[in-house]
Design an enzyme around this catalytic site. Sequence first.
Site, mmCIF file in Angstrom:
data_model
loop_
_atom_site.group_PDB
_atom_site.id
_atom_site.type_symbol
_atom_site.label_atom_id
_atom_site.label_comp_id
_atom_site.label_asym_id
_atom_site.label_seq_id
_atom_site.Cartn_x
_atom_site.Cartn_y
_atom_site.Cartn_z
ATOM 1 N N GLY A 124 0.811 -1.214 0.000
ATOM 2 C CA GLY A 124 0.000 0.000 0.000
ATOM 3 C C GLY A 124 0.844 1.264 0.000
ATOM 4 O O GLY A 124 0.510 2.256 -0.650
ATOM 5 N N THR A 125 1.960 1.241 0.713
ATOM 6 C CA THR A 125 2.814 2.432 0.792
ATOM 7 C C THR A 125 3.320 2.815 -0.594
ATOM 8 O O THR A 125 3.256 3.990 -0.991
ATOM 9 C CB THR A 125 4.013 2.164 1.732
ATOM 10 O OG1 THR A 125 3.493 1.829 3.027
ATOM 11 C CG2 THR A 125 4.930 3.363 1.837
ATOM 12 N N GLN B 162 -7.477 0.037 3.894
ATOM 13 C CA GLN B 162 -8.260 -0.565 4.990
ATOM 14 C C GLN B 162 -9.669 -0.952 4.551
ATOM 15 O O GLN B 162 -10.325 -1.763 5.212
ATOM 16 C CB GLN B 162 -8.358 0.415 6.175
ATOM 17 C CG GLN B 162 -7.050 0.670 6.883
ATOM 18 C CD GLN B 162 -6.549 -0.540 7.669
ATOM 19 O OE1 GLN B 162 -7.293 -1.469 7.985
ATOM 20 N NE2 GLN B 162 -5.261 -0.548 7.979
ATOM 21 N N SER C 10 -3.680 -3.127 -0.571
ATOM 22 C CA SER C 10 -2.555 -3.848 0.018
ATOM 23 C C SER C 10 -2.977 -5.288 0.309
ATOM 24 O O SER C 10 -4.060 -5.529 0.856
ATOM 25 C CB SER C 10 -2.128 -3.159 1.313
ATOM 26 O OG SER C 10 -1.131 -3.911 1.951
ATOM 27 N N ALA C 11 -2.113 -6.255 -0.051
ATOM 28 C CA ALA C 11 -2.467 -7.670 0.093
ATOM 29 C C ALA C 11 -2.588 -8.115 1.547
ATOM 30 O O ALA C 11 -3.465 -8.903 1.897
ATOM 31 C CB ALA C 11 -1.407 -8.529 -0.606
ATOM 32 N N THR D 184 11.220 -6.897 -11.614
ATOM 33 C CA THR D 184 10.553 -8.195 -11.777
ATOM 34 C C THR D 184 9.472 -8.344 -10.715
ATOM 35 O O THR D 184 9.730 -8.132 -9.525
ATOM 36 C CB THR D 184 11.591 -9.338 -11.652
ATOM 37 O OG1 THR D 184 12.584 -9.119 -12.651
ATOM 38 C CG2 THR D 184 10.949 -10.699 -11.838
ATOM 39 N N CYS E 229 4.602 5.457 17.779
ATOM 40 C CA CYS E 229 5.645 5.645 18.775
ATOM 41 C C CYS E 229 6.978 5.738 18.059
ATOM 42 O O CYS E 229 7.360 4.813 17.343
ATOM 43 C CB CYS E 229 5.628 4.443 19.707
ATOM 44 S SG CYS E 229 6.895 4.469 20.931
HETATM 45 C C1 PLP Z 1 -4.660 3.357 5.294
HETATM 46 C C2 PLP Z 1 -3.348 2.724 5.019
HETATM 47 N N1 PLP Z 1 -2.641 3.110 3.946
HETATM 48 C C3 PLP Z 1 -1.448 2.567 3.636
HETATM 49 C C4 PLP Z 1 -0.902 1.593 4.429
HETATM 50 C C5 PLP Z 1 0.431 1.001 4.066
HETATM 51 O O1 PLP Z 1 0.245 -0.280 3.485
HETATM 52 P P1 PLP Z 1 1.469 -1.341 3.437
HETATM 53 O O2 PLP Z 1 1.677 -1.813 4.828
HETATM 54 O O3 PLP Z 1 0.974 -2.411 2.506
HETATM 55 O O4 PLP Z 1 2.637 -0.608 2.871
HETATM 56 C C6 PLP Z 1 -1.584 1.175 5.576
HETATM 57 C C7 PLP Z 1 -0.991 0.167 6.491
HETATM 58 O O5 PLP Z 1 -1.313 0.079 7.642
HETATM 59 C C8 PLP Z 1 -2.847 1.743 5.867
HETATM 60 O O6 PLP Z 1 -3.551 1.371 6.947
#
Ligand code: PLP
Length: 390
Positions: free
Chosen positions: A71-72, A178, A198-199, A236, A331
Amino acid sequence: MQIYLDYSATTPPHPKAIAKMQQVMTQQWGNPSSLHSWGEKSALELETARIRVASLINAVNPDSILFTSGGTEADNLAIMGIARQCSNPQHIIISSVEHSAISEPANLLESWGWQVTRLPVNKQGRINPWDLQTAIQPNTVLISVIYGQSEIGTLQPIEKLASIARSHNILFHTDAVQAVGRIPIDVQKLGVDLLSLSAHKIYGIQGAGALYVKPGVSITPLLSGGGQEHKLRSGTQAVPTISAFGVAAEIAQQEMATETSRLVALRDRLFDQFAECPYLISTGDRLYRLPHHVSFILSDLFAQQAPEVTGKTIVRQLNLAGIGISAGSACHSGKLSPSPVLSAMGYNSNAAKRGIRLTLGKDTTQEDIDWTAMVLKQILVRLLPLCVGC
Ligand SMILES: Cc1ncc(COP(=O)(O)O)c(C=O)c1O
Protein backbone atom coordinates in the site's frame (compact mmCIF):
# COMPACT_ATOMS: atom_id res chain seq x y z
CA MET A 1 -5.77 -17.71 25.76
CA GLN A 2 -4.37 -15.72 22.83
CA ILE A 3 -6.66 -13.22 21.08
CA TYR A 4 -5.46 -11.22 18.09
CA LEU A 5 -7.43 -8.01 17.62
CA ASP A 6 -5.09 -6.07 15.35
CA TYR A 7 -6.38 -7.01 11.90
CA SER A 8 -5.87 -3.44 10.66
CA ALA A 9 -2.13 -3.82 11.28
CA THR A 10 -2.01 -7.07 9.33
CA THR A 11 -4.11 -10.18 8.79
CA PRO A 12 -2.97 -13.81 9.10
CA PRO A 13 -2.39 -15.16 5.57
CA HIS A 14 -5.26 -17.36 4.37
CA PRO A 15 -4.16 -21.04 4.05
CA LYS A 16 -5.17 -20.95 0.36
CA ALA A 17 -2.99 -17.86 -0.18
CA ILE A 18 -0.05 -19.67 1.47
CA ALA A 19 -0.71 -22.77 -0.66
CA LYS A 20 -0.76 -20.65 -3.82
CA MET A 21 2.49 -18.94 -2.87
CA GLN A 22 4.17 -22.29 -2.20
CA GLN A 23 2.86 -23.69 -5.48
CA VAL A 24 4.20 -20.72 -7.46
CA MET A 25 7.55 -20.81 -5.66
CA THR A 26 8.05 -24.47 -6.50
CA GLN A 27 6.36 -24.74 -9.91
CA GLN A 28 5.90 -21.33 -11.58
CA TRP A 29 9.07 -19.59 -10.42
CA GLY A 30 10.12 -18.34 -13.86
CA ASN A 31 10.58 -14.67 -14.67
CA PRO A 32 7.19 -13.56 -16.03
CA SER A 33 8.95 -11.45 -18.68
CA SER A 34 10.87 -14.45 -20.10
CA LEU A 35 9.65 -15.76 -23.44
CA HIS A 36 10.10 -19.48 -22.72
CA SER A 37 7.61 -21.80 -21.06
CA TRP A 38 8.98 -21.15 -17.53
CA GLY A 39 8.27 -17.46 -18.07
CA GLU A 40 4.88 -18.12 -19.64
CA LYS A 41 3.72 -20.20 -16.67
CA SER A 42 4.73 -17.45 -14.27
CA ALA A 43 3.11 -14.76 -16.46
CA LEU A 44 -0.12 -16.75 -16.43
CA GLU A 45 -0.14 -16.70 -12.60
CA LEU A 46 0.55 -12.96 -12.65
CA GLU A 47 -2.27 -12.21 -15.09
CA THR A 48 -4.70 -14.47 -13.19
CA ALA A 49 -3.94 -12.47 -10.06
CA ARG A 50 -4.48 -9.22 -11.98
CA ILE A 51 -7.93 -10.39 -13.10
CA ARG A 52 -8.85 -11.42 -9.53
CA VAL A 53 -7.72 -8.14 -7.96
CA ALA A 54 -9.46 -6.14 -10.72
CA SER A 55 -12.66 -8.08 -10.09
CA LEU A 56 -12.58 -7.31 -6.35
CA ILE A 57 -12.86 -3.57 -7.09
CA ASN A 58 -14.90 -3.99 -10.31
CA ALA A 59 -12.17 -2.60 -12.56
CA VAL A 60 -13.35 -3.58 -16.05
CA ASN A 61 -9.87 -3.65 -17.57
CA PRO A 62 -7.43 -5.84 -15.57
CA ASP A 63 -4.56 -3.83 -17.06
CA SER A 64 -5.68 -0.91 -14.89
CA ILE A 65 -4.13 -2.84 -11.94
CA LEU A 66 -0.41 -2.12 -11.39
CA PHE A 67 1.23 -4.44 -8.90
CA THR A 68 3.48 -2.82 -6.29
CA SER A 69 5.28 -3.90 -3.12
CA GLY A 70 2.33 -2.82 -0.95
CA GLY A 71 0.00 0.00 0.00
CA THR A 72 2.81 2.43 0.79
CA GLU A 73 4.30 2.14 -2.68
CA ALA A 74 0.86 2.39 -4.30
CA ASP A 75 0.17 5.62 -2.35
CA ASN A 76 3.58 7.07 -3.24
CA LEU A 77 3.11 6.13 -6.89
CA ALA A 78 -0.27 7.88 -6.96
CA ILE A 79 0.97 11.13 -5.40
CA MET A 80 4.42 11.33 -6.96
CA GLY A 81 3.36 9.73 -10.25
CA ILE A 82 0.87 12.56 -10.81
CA ALA A 83 3.15 15.28 -9.39
CA ARG A 84 5.96 14.22 -11.74
CA GLN A 85 3.65 14.84 -14.69
CA CYS A 86 3.89 18.56 -13.89
CA SER A 87 6.89 20.65 -14.88
CA ASN A 88 6.30 23.22 -12.09
CA PRO A 89 4.99 22.95 -8.52
CA GLN A 90 1.19 22.99 -8.40
CA HIS A 91 -1.48 22.44 -5.74
CA ILE A 92 -2.75 19.17 -4.24
CA ILE A 93 -5.46 18.51 -1.69
CA ILE A 94 -5.35 15.73 0.89
CA SER A 95 -7.27 15.22 4.13
CA SER A 96 -5.87 15.93 7.58
CA VAL A 97 -6.40 12.26 8.54
CA GLU A 98 -4.29 10.50 5.91
CA HIS A 99 -1.98 7.58 6.56
CA SER A 100 1.68 8.63 6.53
CA ALA A 101 2.06 6.89 3.13
CA ILE A 102 0.12 9.89 1.76
CA SER A 103 0.93 12.68 4.22
CA GLU A 104 4.71 12.14 3.96
CA PRO A 105 4.88 12.36 0.12
CA ALA A 106 2.64 15.44 0.39
CA ASN A 107 5.08 16.97 2.92
CA LEU A 108 7.91 16.24 0.51
CA LEU A 109 6.09 17.98 -2.33
CA GLU A 110 5.51 20.95 -0.03
CA SER A 111 9.25 21.15 0.65
CA TRP A 112 9.72 21.31 -3.13
CA GLY A 113 7.46 24.36 -3.42
CA TRP A 114 4.08 22.69 -3.95
CA GLN A 115 0.99 24.02 -2.18
CA VAL A 116 -0.74 21.39 -0.05
CA THR A 117 -4.23 21.87 1.42
CA ARG A 118 -5.15 19.49 4.24
CA LEU A 119 -8.92 19.31 4.53
CA PRO A 120 -10.27 19.60 8.08
CA VAL A 121 -12.49 16.91 9.63
CA ASN A 122 -15.22 17.04 12.27
CA LYS A 123 -15.00 15.42 15.72
CA GLN A 124 -15.93 12.07 14.10
CA GLY A 125 -13.13 12.38 11.55
CA ARG A 126 -15.41 13.09 8.54
CA ILE A 127 -14.74 15.59 5.78
CA ASN A 128 -17.46 18.04 4.79
CA PRO A 129 -17.61 17.90 0.95
CA TRP A 130 -18.20 21.65 0.96
CA ASP A 131 -14.67 22.13 2.34
CA LEU A 132 -13.31 20.29 -0.70
CA GLN A 133 -15.41 22.44 -3.02
CA THR A 134 -13.94 25.62 -1.53
CA ALA A 135 -10.33 24.33 -1.38
CA ILE A 136 -10.08 23.76 -5.14
CA GLN A 137 -7.85 26.21 -7.01
CA PRO A 138 -7.17 26.69 -10.72
CA ASN A 139 -3.81 24.88 -10.28
CA THR A 140 -5.13 21.88 -8.27
CA VAL A 141 -3.88 18.74 -10.02
CA LEU A 142 -4.79 15.99 -7.53
CA ILE A 143 -7.12 15.29 -4.62
CA SER A 144 -6.33 12.32 -2.38
CA VAL A 145 -8.62 11.25 0.48
CA ILE A 146 -8.34 8.09 2.57
CA TYR A 147 -11.39 5.80 2.28
CA GLY A 148 -11.39 4.04 5.67
CA GLN A 149 -9.20 5.61 8.34
CA SER A 150 -6.94 3.02 9.99
CA GLU A 151 -6.82 4.59 13.44
CA ILE A 152 -10.41 5.71 13.99
CA GLY A 153 -12.35 3.62 11.46
CA THR A 154 -14.21 6.52 9.84
CA LEU A 155 -15.29 6.12 6.21
CA GLN A 156 -15.21 9.20 3.97
CA PRO A 157 -17.91 10.09 1.39
CA ILE A 158 -15.60 9.08 -1.48
CA GLU A 159 -18.27 8.96 -4.20
CA LYS A 160 -19.35 12.52 -3.40
CA LEU A 161 -15.79 13.83 -3.13
CA ALA A 162 -14.77 12.15 -6.40
CA SER A 163 -17.74 13.70 -8.19
CA ILE A 164 -16.66 17.18 -7.00
CA ALA A 165 -13.15 16.48 -8.32
CA ARG A 166 -14.58 15.26 -11.64
CA SER A 167 -16.74 18.35 -12.07
CA HIS A 168 -13.50 20.40 -11.93
CA ASN A 169 -11.50 17.98 -14.12
CA ILE A 170 -9.16 17.17 -11.23
CA LEU A 171 -7.78 13.67 -10.68
CA PHE A 172 -9.00 11.86 -7.57
CA HIS A 173 -7.12 9.19 -5.60
CA THR A 174 -8.25 7.23 -2.58
CA ASP A 175 -6.14 5.14 -0.20
CA ALA A 176 -8.51 2.20 0.19
CA VAL A 177 -6.00 -0.09 1.94
CA GLN A 178 -8.26 -0.56 4.99
CA ALA A 179 -11.55 -0.57 3.08
CA VAL A 180 -10.80 -3.09 0.30
CA GLY A 181 -12.02 -6.58 1.13
CA ARG A 182 -14.07 -5.23 4.04
CA ILE A 183 -16.72 -3.21 2.23
CA PRO A 184 -17.79 -3.53 -1.42
CA ILE A 185 -15.63 -1.30 -3.60
CA ASP A 186 -16.68 -0.48 -7.15
CA VAL A 187 -14.29 1.89 -8.90
CA GLN A 188 -16.88 2.57 -11.64
CA LYS A 189 -19.53 3.64 -9.15
CA LEU A 190 -17.07 5.57 -6.98
CA GLY A 191 -15.74 7.45 -10.01
CA VAL A 192 -12.14 7.47 -8.74
CA ASP A 193 -9.09 7.78 -11.01
CA LEU A 194 -6.60 6.05 -8.71
CA LEU A 195 -7.05 3.66 -5.76
CA SER A 196 -4.50 1.93 -3.51
CA LEU A 197 -4.75 -1.63 -2.17
CA SER A 198 -2.56 -3.85 0.02
CA ALA A 199 -2.47 -7.67 0.09
CA HIS A 200 -1.65 -8.16 3.76
CA LYS A 201 -4.80 -6.39 4.94
CA ILE A 202 -6.99 -8.96 3.14
CA TYR A 203 -5.35 -12.23 4.29
CA GLY A 204 -2.70 -12.15 1.56
CA ILE A 205 1.06 -12.07 2.16
CA GLN A 206 3.08 -8.99 3.21
CA GLY A 207 4.98 -7.38 0.33
CA ALA A 208 2.34 -7.08 -2.39
CA GLY A 209 -0.10 -4.32 -3.22
CA ALA A 210 -1.61 -2.58 -6.20
CA LEU A 211 -2.53 0.78 -7.62
CA TYR A 212 -5.65 0.97 -9.76
CA VAL A 213 -5.14 3.54 -12.51
CA LYS A 214 -8.24 4.34 -14.53
CA PRO A 215 -7.66 3.78 -18.26
CA GLY A 216 -6.62 7.07 -19.87
CA VAL A 217 -5.01 8.51 -16.71
CA SER A 218 -1.25 9.14 -17.13
CA ILE A 219 1.25 8.72 -14.32
CA THR A 220 5.04 9.01 -14.40
CA PRO A 221 6.80 5.93 -13.00
CA LEU A 222 8.97 6.29 -9.91
CA LEU A 223 11.34 3.46 -10.85
CA SER A 224 13.43 3.25 -14.01
CA GLY A 225 14.41 -0.14 -15.34
CA GLY A 226 12.99 -3.00 -17.32
CA GLY A 227 9.59 -1.41 -17.94
CA GLN A 228 7.41 -4.07 -16.28
CA GLU A 229 3.76 -3.32 -15.42
CA HIS A 230 3.16 -1.47 -18.70
CA LYS A 231 6.30 0.59 -18.15
CA LEU A 232 4.81 2.08 -14.99
CA ARG A 233 6.54 0.00 -12.30
CA SER A 234 9.88 -1.46 -13.30
CA GLY A 235 11.27 -4.48 -11.49
CA THR A 236 10.55 -8.20 -11.78
CA GLN A 237 7.16 -8.78 -10.21
CA ALA A 238 6.98 -10.76 -6.93
CA VAL A 239 4.83 -13.45 -8.56
CA PRO A 240 4.50 -15.73 -5.47
CA THR A 241 3.12 -12.96 -3.23
CA ILE A 242 1.12 -11.38 -6.05
CA SER A 243 -0.58 -14.67 -6.95
CA ALA A 244 -1.38 -15.17 -3.25
CA PHE A 245 -2.85 -11.63 -3.33
CA GLY A 246 -5.07 -12.77 -6.23
CA VAL A 247 -6.32 -15.76 -4.21
CA ALA A 248 -6.97 -13.57 -1.16
CA ALA A 249 -8.86 -11.08 -3.34
CA GLU A 250 -11.07 -13.83 -4.76
CA ILE A 251 -11.85 -15.21 -1.30
CA ALA A 252 -12.57 -11.71 0.04
CA GLN A 253 -15.03 -11.14 -2.79
CA GLN A 254 -16.79 -14.48 -2.17
CA GLU A 255 -17.02 -14.08 1.60
CA MET A 256 -17.54 -10.33 1.97
CA ALA A 257 -21.33 -10.25 2.34
CA THR A 258 -21.49 -12.77 5.19
CA GLU A 259 -18.22 -11.77 6.84
CA THR A 260 -19.03 -8.06 6.87
CA SER A 261 -22.35 -8.50 8.66
CA ARG A 262 -20.75 -10.92 11.15
CA LEU A 263 -18.02 -8.39 11.93
CA VAL A 264 -20.46 -5.48 12.25
CA ALA A 265 -22.39 -7.46 14.89
CA LEU A 266 -19.19 -8.23 16.85
CA ARG A 267 -17.91 -4.66 16.47
CA ASP A 268 -21.16 -3.23 17.83
CA ARG A 269 -21.22 -5.76 20.65
CA LEU A 270 -17.77 -4.57 21.74
CA PHE A 271 -18.82 -0.91 21.54
CA ASP A 272 -21.97 -1.73 23.55
CA GLN A 273 -19.94 -3.34 26.33
CA PHE A 274 -18.24 0.01 26.94
CA ALA A 275 -21.21 2.28 26.32
CA GLU A 276 -21.71 2.90 30.05
CA CYS A 277 -18.02 2.99 30.98
CA PRO A 278 -16.97 6.54 31.94
CA TYR A 279 -13.31 5.76 31.25
CA LEU A 280 -13.51 4.96 27.54
CA ILE A 281 -14.92 7.29 24.89
CA SER A 282 -15.44 5.90 21.41
CA THR A 283 -13.63 7.70 18.59
CA GLY A 284 -14.52 8.00 14.91
CA ASP A 285 -17.93 7.85 13.27
CA ARG A 286 -20.33 5.18 14.54
CA LEU A 287 -22.42 5.13 11.37
CA TYR A 288 -19.87 5.63 8.58
CA ARG A 289 -17.39 3.10 9.88
CA LEU A 290 -15.19 0.20 8.81
CA PRO A 291 -17.08 -3.00 9.77
CA HIS A 292 -14.25 -4.51 11.80
CA HIS A 293 -13.04 -1.41 13.62
CA VAL A 294 -13.44 -0.37 17.28
CA SER A 295 -11.55 2.60 18.72
CA PHE A 296 -11.54 4.58 21.96
CA ILE A 297 -9.62 7.15 23.88
CA LEU A 298 -9.18 7.02 27.64
CA SER A 299 -11.50 9.72 28.96
CA ASP A 300 -10.45 12.94 30.75
CA LEU A 301 -12.00 11.48 33.92
CA PHE A 302 -9.63 8.52 33.66
CA ALA A 303 -6.66 10.79 32.83
CA GLN A 304 -7.32 12.99 35.86
CA GLN A 305 -6.82 9.98 38.12
CA ALA A 306 -4.07 8.23 36.14
CA PRO A 307 -2.35 10.93 34.07
CA GLU A 308 0.66 8.79 33.17
CA VAL A 309 -1.43 6.13 31.41
CA THR A 310 -1.45 6.33 27.59
CA GLY A 311 -2.79 4.11 24.84
CA LYS A 312 0.55 2.34 24.82
CA THR A 313 0.12 1.36 28.50
CA ILE A 314 -3.17 -0.34 27.63
CA VAL A 315 -1.59 -2.15 24.67
CA ARG A 316 1.15 -3.50 26.96
CA GLN A 317 -1.28 -4.53 29.69
CA LEU A 318 -3.55 -6.34 27.25
CA ASN A 319 -0.53 -8.01 25.69
CA LEU A 320 0.37 -9.42 29.11
CA ALA A 321 -3.13 -10.90 29.15
CA GLY A 322 -2.56 -12.48 25.71
CA ILE A 323 -4.59 -9.93 23.74
CA GLY A 324 -3.04 -8.03 20.80
CA ILE A 325 -4.35 -4.54 20.00
CA SER A 326 -2.85 -1.21 18.83
CA ALA A 327 -2.39 2.21 20.37
CA GLY A 328 -3.88 5.00 18.34
CA SER A 329 -0.69 6.94 17.97
CA ALA A 330 2.67 6.05 16.54
CA CYS A 331 5.64 5.65 18.78
CA HIS A 332 8.93 7.02 17.49
CA SER A 333 12.21 6.15 19.20
CA GLY A 334 10.46 5.21 22.41
CA LYS A 335 8.77 8.62 22.67
CA LEU A 336 5.01 8.64 22.38
CA SER A 337 3.82 11.50 20.21
CA PRO A 338 0.19 12.65 20.01
CA SER A 339 -1.72 11.04 17.15
CA PRO A 340 -1.96 13.52 14.23
CA VAL A 341 -5.32 11.95 13.36
CA LEU A 342 -6.84 12.52 16.82
CA SER A 343 -5.28 16.00 16.89
CA ALA A 344 -6.93 16.83 13.53
CA MET A 345 -10.26 15.73 15.06
CA GLY A 346 -9.90 18.32 17.80
CA TYR A 347 -8.52 16.24 20.69
CA ASN A 348 -5.86 18.03 22.76
CA SER A 349 -2.30 16.72 22.77
CA ASN A 350 -2.80 14.72 25.98
CA ALA A 351 -5.99 13.07 24.78
CA ALA A 352 -4.32 12.37 21.43
CA LYS A 353 -1.87 10.08 23.27
CA ARG A 354 -4.67 8.07 24.84
CA GLY A 355 -6.11 6.32 21.77
CA ILE A 356 -6.53 2.56 21.43
CA ARG A 357 -7.74 0.49 18.49
CA LEU A 358 -9.17 -3.04 18.41
CA THR A 359 -9.69 -4.46 14.93
CA LEU A 360 -11.52 -7.71 14.31
CA GLY A 361 -11.19 -10.35 11.63
CA LYS A 362 -12.13 -13.78 10.39
CA ASP A 363 -11.01 -15.70 13.49
CA THR A 364 -12.66 -13.32 15.98
CA THR A 365 -15.51 -14.90 17.93
CA GLN A 366 -18.15 -13.56 20.30
CA GLU A 367 -16.26 -15.21 23.18
CA ASP A 368 -13.12 -13.27 22.18
CA ILE A 369 -15.08 -10.03 22.27
CA ASP A 370 -16.68 -10.70 25.65
CA TRP A 371 -13.41 -11.88 27.20
CA THR A 372 -11.50 -8.86 25.85
CA ALA A 373 -14.15 -6.46 27.15
CA MET A 374 -13.97 -8.07 30.59
CA VAL A 375 -10.14 -8.03 30.69
CA LEU A 376 -9.97 -4.42 29.46
CA LYS A 377 -12.41 -3.30 32.15
CA GLN A 378 -10.31 -5.07 34.80
CA ILE A 379 -7.14 -3.40 33.51
CA LEU A 380 -8.75 0.05 33.62
CA VAL A 381 -9.90 -0.58 37.18
CA ARG A 382 -6.44 -1.79 38.21
CA LEU A 383 -4.74 1.26 36.74
CA LEU A 384 -6.97 3.66 38.66
CA PRO A 385 -5.96 4.52 42.22
CA LEU A 386 -9.47 5.59 43.25
CA CYS A 387 -11.52 3.30 41.10
CA VAL A 388 -15.29 2.97 41.36
CA GLY A 389 -15.57 0.34 38.62
CA CYS A 390 -17.15 0.54 35.18
C1 PLP B 1 -4.66 3.36 5.29
C2 PLP B 1 -3.35 2.72 5.02
N1 PLP B 1 -2.64 3.11 3.95
C3 PLP B 1 -1.45 2.57 3.64
C4 PLP B 1 -0.90 1.59 4.43
C5 PLP B 1 0.43 1.00 4.07
O1 PLP B 1 0.24 -0.28 3.48
P1 PLP B 1 1.47 -1.34 3.44
O2 PLP B 1 1.68 -1.81 4.83
O3 PLP B 1 0.97 -2.41 2.51
O4 PLP B 1 2.64 -0.61 2.87
C6 PLP B 1 -1.58 1.17 5.58
C7 PLP B 1 -0.99 0.17 6.49
O5 PLP B 1 -1.31 0.08 7.64
C8 PLP B 1 -2.85 1.74 5.87
O6 PLP B 1 -3.55 1.37 6.95
